[in-house]
Design a protein around this motif. Structure first.
Motif, PDB file in Angstrom:
ATOM      1  N   THR A  70       0.991  -1.143   0.071  1.00 39.95           N
ATOM      2  CA  THR A  70      -0.109  -0.259   0.378  1.00 39.95           C
ATOM      3  C   THR A  70       1.165   0.861   0.374  1.00 39.95           C
ATOM      4  O   THR A  70       1.762   1.249   0.920  1.00 39.95           O
ATOM      5  CB  THR A  70      -0.579   0.169   1.114  1.00 39.95           C
ATOM      6  N   GLN A  71       0.209   1.874  -0.953  1.00 36.57           N
ATOM      7  CA  GLN A  71       0.984   2.957  -1.050  1.00 36.57           C
ATOM      8  C   GLN A  71       0.304   4.264  -1.629  1.00 36.57           C
ATOM      9  O   GLN A  71      -0.569   4.635  -1.794  1.00 36.57           O
ATOM     10  CB  GLN A  71       3.037   2.846  -2.007  1.00 36.57           C
ATOM     11  N   GLY A  72       1.169   5.866  -1.417  1.00 37.45           N
ATOM     12  CA  GLY A  72      -0.518   6.645  -1.440  1.00 37.45           C
ATOM     13  C   GLY A  72       0.640   7.835  -0.845  1.00 37.45           C
ATOM     14  O   GLY A  72       1.583   7.873  -0.497  1.00 37.45           O
ATOM     15  N   SER A  73      -0.272   9.423  -1.419  1.00 37.79           N
ATOM     16  CA  SER A  73       0.140  10.685  -0.897  1.00 37.79           C
ATOM     17  C   SER A  73      -0.980  11.402  -0.547  1.00 37.79           C
ATOM     18  O   SER A  73      -2.064  11.098  -1.342  1.00 37.79           O
ATOM     19  CB  SER A  73       1.185  11.414  -1.909  1.00 37.79           C
ATOM     20  N   TYR A  74      -1.302  12.555   0.380  1.00 38.74           N
ATOM     21  CA  TYR A  74      -2.246  13.063   0.312  1.00 38.74           C
ATOM     22  C   TYR A  74      -1.305  14.984   1.098  1.00 38.74           C
ATOM     23  O   TYR A  74      -0.653  14.923   0.829  1.00 38.74           O
ATOM     24  CB  TYR A  74      -2.596  13.073   1.545  1.00 38.74           C
ATOM     25  N   TYR A  75      -2.316  16.025   0.369  1.00 39.56           N
ATOM     26  CA  TYR A  75      -1.627  16.892  -0.097  1.00 39.56           C
ATOM     27  C   TYR A  75      -3.594  17.922   0.523  1.00 39.56           C
ATOM     28  O   TYR A  75      -4.633  17.525   0.095  1.00 39.56           O
ATOM     29  CB  TYR A  75      -1.472  17.692  -0.846  1.00 39.56           C
ATOM     30  N   VAL A  76      -2.528  19.280   1.327  1.00 43.96           N
ATOM     31  CA  VAL A  76      -3.990  19.834   1.786  1.00 43.96           C
ATOM     32  C   VAL A  76      -2.706  21.828   2.280  1.00 43.96           C
ATOM     33  O   VAL A  76      -1.451  21.651   2.671  1.00 43.96           O
ATOM     34  CB  VAL A  76      -3.934  19.954   3.430  1.00 43.96           C
ATOM     35  N   GLN A  77      -3.517  23.265   1.667  1.00 43.27           N
ATOM     36  CA  GLN A  77      -3.447  23.839   1.527  1.00 43.27           C
ATOM     37  C   GLN A  77      -3.325  24.698   2.625  1.00 43.27           C
ATOM     38  O   GLN A  77      -4.022  24.863   3.327  1.00 43.27           O
ATOM     39  CB  GLN A  77      -3.732  24.790   0.217  1.00 43.27           C
ATOM     40  N   LEU A  83       2.318  24.856   1.180  1.00 43.47           N
ATOM     41  CA  LEU A  83       1.524  23.254   1.119  1.00 43.47           C
ATOM     42  C   LEU A  83       1.940  21.868   1.803  1.00 43.47           C
ATOM     43  O   LEU A  83       3.210  21.806   1.603  1.00 43.47           O
ATOM     44  CB  LEU A  83       1.249  22.982  -0.247  1.00 43.47           C
ATOM     45  N   GLN A  84       1.374  21.660   2.688  1.00 40.14           N
ATOM     46  CA  GLN A  84       1.265  20.953   3.164  1.00 40.14           C
ATOM     47  C   GLN A  84       1.619  18.708   2.430  1.00 40.14           C
ATOM     48  O   GLN A  84       0.333  18.587   1.736  1.00 40.14           O
ATOM     49  CB  GLN A  84       1.068  19.907   4.975  1.00 40.14           C
ATOM     50  N   LYS A 101       6.932  16.345   3.546  1.00 35.25           N
ATOM     51  CA  LYS A 101       7.477  17.914   3.298  1.00 35.25           C
ATOM     52  C   LYS A 101       6.038  19.268   3.401  1.00 35.25           C
ATOM     53  O   LYS A 101       4.793  19.260   3.209  1.00 35.25           O
ATOM     54  CB  LYS A 101       7.686  17.453   1.481  1.00 35.25           C
ATOM     55  N   TYR A 102       6.802  20.279   3.169  1.00 40.04           N
ATOM     56  CA  TYR A 102       6.433  21.347   3.634  1.00 40.04           C
ATOM     57  C   TYR A 102       6.773  22.318   2.313  1.00 40.04           C
ATOM     58  O   TYR A 102       7.789  21.938   2.598  1.00 40.04           O
ATOM     59  CB  TYR A 102       6.304  22.434   4.956  1.00 40.04           C
ATOM     60  N   ASP A 103       5.855  22.672   1.487  1.00 43.72           N
ATOM     61  CA  ASP A 103       6.550  23.905   0.248  1.00 43.72           C
ATOM     62  C   ASP A 103       5.808  25.544   0.981  1.00 43.72           C
ATOM     63  O   ASP A 103       5.146  25.172   0.935  1.00 43.72           O
ATOM     64  CB  ASP A 103       5.552  23.276  -1.067  1.00 43.72           C
ATOM     65  N   GLY A 104       6.802  25.946   0.731  1.00 44.72           N
ATOM     66  CA  GLY A 104       6.373  27.798   0.285  1.00 44.72           C
ATOM     67  C   GLY A 104       6.775  27.651   1.916  1.00 44.72           C
ATOM     68  O   GLY A 104       7.425  26.961   2.900  1.00 44.72           O
ATOM     69  N   GLU A 105       6.412  29.631   2.517  1.00 46.03           N
ATOM     70  CA  GLU A 105       7.093  29.938   3.444  1.00 46.03           C
ATOM     71  C   GLU A 105       5.366  30.370   4.131  1.00 46.03           C
ATOM     72  O   GLU A 105       5.020  30.812   3.976  1.00 46.03           O
ATOM     73  CB  GLU A 105       7.649  31.198   3.471  1.00 46.03           C
TER      74      GLU A 105
END
Length: 134
Positions: A70-77, A83-84, A101-105
């Motif tokens: 099982t593998q996957g990913s999810y993201y949320v602003q 963006l997490q 991971k976190y993108d942005g500041e």
């Protein structure tokens, strides 16, 4: 006479309630024998995403499973502007392994600015409808 009939009906009802079916249902288990029914290997793939600009909602999820893999990913602003993203997999008996991971500041408004923006908003005012005569 009526009491004898009622007594007889009562005895018949007790006897009928105690009778057991002569067949054995596949889901019935007894202490004598227990059968284990293995299901086939789980296999699926799904994903979804939501992006609603007026509310600022932006999130999604994707996952794939084939048997024990099982593998996957999810993201949320996030509300602070970042963006997490979480990427994960399941490693057998070791369990759920995630990489976050976190993108942005992160941006936080100054407390004075948020107070000022709150005060500057005008509250909606109610006005009764005007009468129109024709």
């Amino acid at each position: 006479m009526n009491s004898k009939v009622l007594l007889l009906l009562g005895v018949v009802a007790v006897a009928a309630g105690d009778s057991r079916p002569s067949y054995r249902a596949p889901y019935a288990a007894s202490a004598e024998s227990f059968e284990s029914y293995e299901s086939s290997e789980a296999q699926y793939n799904f994903n979804y995403a939501v992006k609603h600009d007026p509310s600022g909602n932006d999130f999604g999820h994707q996952e794939t499973r084939d048997g024990d893999d099982t593998q996957g990913s999810y993201y949320v602003q996030l509300p602070d502007g970042r963006l997490q993203t979480v990427t994960y997999f399941v490693d057998g008996d070791s369990g759920y392994i995630a990489d976050v991971k976190y993108d942005g500041e992160a941006r936080y408004p100054d407390s004075y600015e948020s107070f000022e923006s709150f005060e500057s908003r005008e509250a909606p005012r109610y006005a009764p409808p005007r009468r129109v005569y024709g």
